[in-house]
Write a protein that holds these residues in place. Structure first.
Motif, short mmCIF file in Angstrom:
data_model
loop_
_atom_site.label_atom_id
_atom_site.label_comp_id
_atom_site.label_asym_id
_atom_site.label_seq_id
_atom_site.Cartn_x
_atom_site.Cartn_y
_atom_site.Cartn_z
N SER A 45 0.82 -1.22 0.00
CA SER A 45 0.00 0.00 0.00
C SER A 45 0.86 1.26 0.00
CB SER A 45 -0.92 -0.01 1.22
OG SER A 45 -0.20 -0.25 2.41
N ARG A 46 2.15 1.10 -0.21
CA ARG A 46 3.14 2.18 -0.20
C ARG A 46 3.11 2.96 1.11
NH1 ARG A 46 1.08 2.63 -5.46
NH2 ARG A 46 2.48 1.80 -7.06
N GLY A 47 2.84 2.24 2.19
CA GLY A 47 2.91 2.86 3.50
C GLY A 47 4.22 2.60 4.21
N ALA A 48 5.04 1.67 3.68
CA ALA A 48 6.36 1.42 4.25
C ALA A 48 7.24 2.65 4.04
CB ALA A 48 7.00 0.20 3.59
N ALA A 49 7.94 3.05 5.10
CA ALA A 49 8.74 4.28 5.05
C ALA A 49 10.11 3.99 4.46
CB ALA A 49 8.88 4.88 6.43
N LEU A 50 10.45 4.66 3.36
CA LEU A 50 11.70 4.44 2.65
C LEU A 50 12.62 5.65 2.77
CD1 LEU A 50 10.35 2.82 -0.67
CD2 LEU A 50 11.10 1.68 1.43
N ALA B 128 6.71 5.27 -7.61
CA ALA B 128 5.96 6.45 -7.18
C ALA B 128 6.98 7.48 -6.69
CB ALA B 128 4.96 6.10 -6.07
N PRO B 129 7.64 8.18 -7.59
CA PRO B 129 8.82 9.00 -7.25
C PRO B 129 8.56 10.17 -6.33
CG PRO B 129 8.19 9.28 -9.56
CD PRO B 129 7.39 8.15 -9.05
N HIS B 130 7.32 10.47 -6.02
CA HIS B 130 7.04 11.56 -5.08
C HIS B 130 6.58 11.03 -3.72
CE1 HIS B 130 7.49 14.35 -8.38
NE2 HIS B 130 6.58 13.69 -9.07
N ASP B 131 6.72 9.72 -3.50
CA ASP B 131 6.19 9.09 -2.30
C ASP B 131 7.30 8.33 -1.58
OD1 ASP B 131 4.61 7.94 -0.35
OD2 ASP B 131 3.22 6.97 -1.74
#
Length: 559
Positions: free
Chosen positions: A314-319, A326-329
């Motif tokens: 869900s692209r909630g993992a913090a990178l 998703a280059p802005h996330d």
């Protein structure tokens, strides 16, 4: 010297040497038995003696049969026997509730999922909230999250709430959003995100902390529903061969329920409960002190579960750097470094082990830094608690080396790799994969891996986990040779993660996790020899019997 004394001493010595050993109450015989010892060496045996729920001895039939006396006889018929498996990260009540709701894990498309929801709603007209979990837009090849309007087609009048497969996002229909008062003016909460359409209107998906906006409106299960959910979960754990589980995030009501079940002899898996957070629930439970070895070692409450970030899907993992797709996330950190450090310190100061959920490399680094800072203040006693990182999924390679220095357990779930391989590389790119799902890297440096599944996110079946650890393939054998195969475990290493490693992570390696004398007789009989047969068979292993403390808690019905 009285001449009678030497003769009396000789008679006493002879009597001592010929007295039978203490009578066993269970004699397990004619098995193809395997267990690990504390050093990780695989031992084989064909018989086992059990007394008062604990192993007295393992060995050959010739050695142990004369000592069996009138013990109950379990003839294994040559079947393979393993130590009971332990899941080091699951959600017991979540599993029980999920078993009674809609399961979307097997849906191959959005249309199939929507149809399943509609069928369930039609079959349960009295159910106020239609609930379920398991959807995965990546498997559906949807290219986006699902939308409320798609659920509205089949259920418009009643609220629908469906958790994503990873538990870090949920899908609502319009009725659920209306009940929760969600509209375009509702702000994203800290640590969460409301998915929106091009006009800024909520489109039905809520990520991480945003889920609480809707969940707060769902009535909690009543006492009877909670008890039924627990019984359903325990039955499923026994069926798949789990004799223990680390329950990652419980509240005071759940602890009370577990104690009642333990008092009544109804717990059939050894639960190591981790309190969810360091807030009100922690204060309430911790007021009475640690709960250790309760109900004949069936329940411990001496750990805390915290969150640093969300999930990769869900692209909630913090990178540390933006998502490759998703280059802005960069995902979501749930706490500031100071807040996370304060929560860890609060738990450790009270003597509680801490396990922190961390998926992304930024979250893992934040957790490592927080532990390091707390240890500088609290010293060796804090480190001795065997604190953990739950998932330890994507790390900068240099951060992996910090685990042994901090004495941390890597609580990892092998099936996450095989479930995520359809999207992980797209999310983080090839370079970051060097520190992702890196089981071999952890093992090489001596880090203890505690194996788990994160059920009901994944199936609770531990043989799925053993298979994923050994092959890094799906159940159809894809990809050939395994996904990033250099990080595979051997079967002995994988078994150790789901037995001794999980026991060590709960401070119980002296009494569970292996079938060494003095340990609880927690064991399973299975339908084939996993060490002799091809690895491709591991995932389809069937459990024939499950025993906890020398008591049978499951037997497979005859075909």
């Amino acid at each position: 010297m009285n001449p009678i004394l030497p003769r009396l001493a000789a008679l006493i010595l002879a009597a001592c040497c010929t007295l039978p050993a203490a009578a066993a109450d269970l004699f397990v015989d004619h098995v193809n038995g395997y267990t690990l010892d504390a050093a990780g060496k695989l031992r084989r045996f064909e018989s086992m003696l059990v007394e008062q729920g604990k192993v007295v001895a393992i060995g050959s039939h010739a050695e142990l049969a004369p000592r069996a006396g009138t013990a109950q006889h379990l003839d294994g018929g040559g079947r393979t026997l393993l130590p009971g498996l332990i899941d080091a990260h699951g959600h017991v009540m979540g599993l029980g509730i999920a078993l009674r709701q809609i399961d979307l894990r097997d849906t191959a498309s959005l249309d199939a999922a929507v149809a399943k929801v509609g069928s369930y709603a039609a079959a349960h007209p009295q159910t106020a909230w239609i609930q379920g979990r398991g959807w995965n837009q990546e498997v559906w090849h949807l290219g986006r999250f699902p939308r409320a309007a798609e659920l509205d087609r089949v259920v418009a009048e009643r609220p629908v709430w469906l958790g994503r497969v990873d538990g870090h996002a949920a899908w609502a229909n319009s009725a659920a959003m209306k009940l929760a008062g969600i509209d375009r003016n509702t702000p994203d909460p800290a640590g969460g995100r409301i998915e929106r359409d091009a006009d800024g209107n909520p489109n039905g998906v809520f990520v991480d902390a945003a889920m609480s906006l809707v969940e707060a409106k769902i009535p909690p299960p009543d006492a009877a529903e909670a008890e039924a959910a627990l019984d359903a979960a325990l039955a499923e754990l026994a069926r798949v061969g789990l004799t223990g589980v680390h329950d990652a995030g419980v509240d005071a009501a759940t602890v009370a329920l577990y104690r009642r079940h333990a008092d009544a002899g109804r717990l059939t898996a050894r639960i190591y409960a981790m309190i969810g957070g360091t807030g009100e629930a922690f204060d309430h439970i911790a007021a009475a002190g640690l709960i250790e070895r309760y109900g004949n070692d069936m329940l411990d409450v001496r750990a805390v579960k915290l969150f640093a970030d969300g999930a990769l899907g869900s692209r909630g993992a913090a990178l540390l750097a933006p998502y490759s797709d998703a280059p802005h996330d960069t995902g979501l950190l749930f706490e500031t470094p100071a807040q996370l450090q304060a929560m860890i310190d609060k738990a450790i100061a009270r003597g509680y082990q801490v396990g922190v959920h961390a998926i992304g490399d930024a979250a893992n680094r934040e957790v490592l830094d927080a532990y390091a800072q707390v240890y500088r203040v609290r010293g060796a006693k804090a480190k001795a608690l065997r604190n953990r990182i739950e998932h330890a999924q994507v790390l900068a390679p240099a951060d992996i080396a910090r685990f042994p220095r901090l004495g941390l357990v890597a609580s990892m779930q092998p099936t996450h790799a095989t479930s995520d391989m359809n999207m992980a590389e797209a999310r983080i790119g090839t370079a970051r994969m060097r520190g992702a799902y890196a089981w071999r890297s952890f093992l090489k440096q001596g880090t203890v891996i505690a194996g788990g599944s994160d059920f009901p996110v994944e199936s609770p079946n531990p043989f799925y986990g053993l298979y994923s650890a050994v092959t890094r393939q799906d159940h159809e054998g894809r990809p050939p040779g395994g996904w990033y195969a250099q990080q595979k475990m051997t079967l002995v290493e994988a078994l150790r993660a789901f037995t001794w490693g999980a026991a060590w992570a709960r401070h119980a390696e002296d009494r569970m996790g292996t079938l060494e004398p003095g340990h609880w007789a927690d064991f399973i009989l299975i339908d084939h020899d996993v060490f002799a047969d091809p690895p491709a068979r591991i995932w389809s292993t069937q459990v024939l019997q499950t025993w906890v403390g020398g008591r049978r808690v499951y037997a497979k019905a005859a075909d």
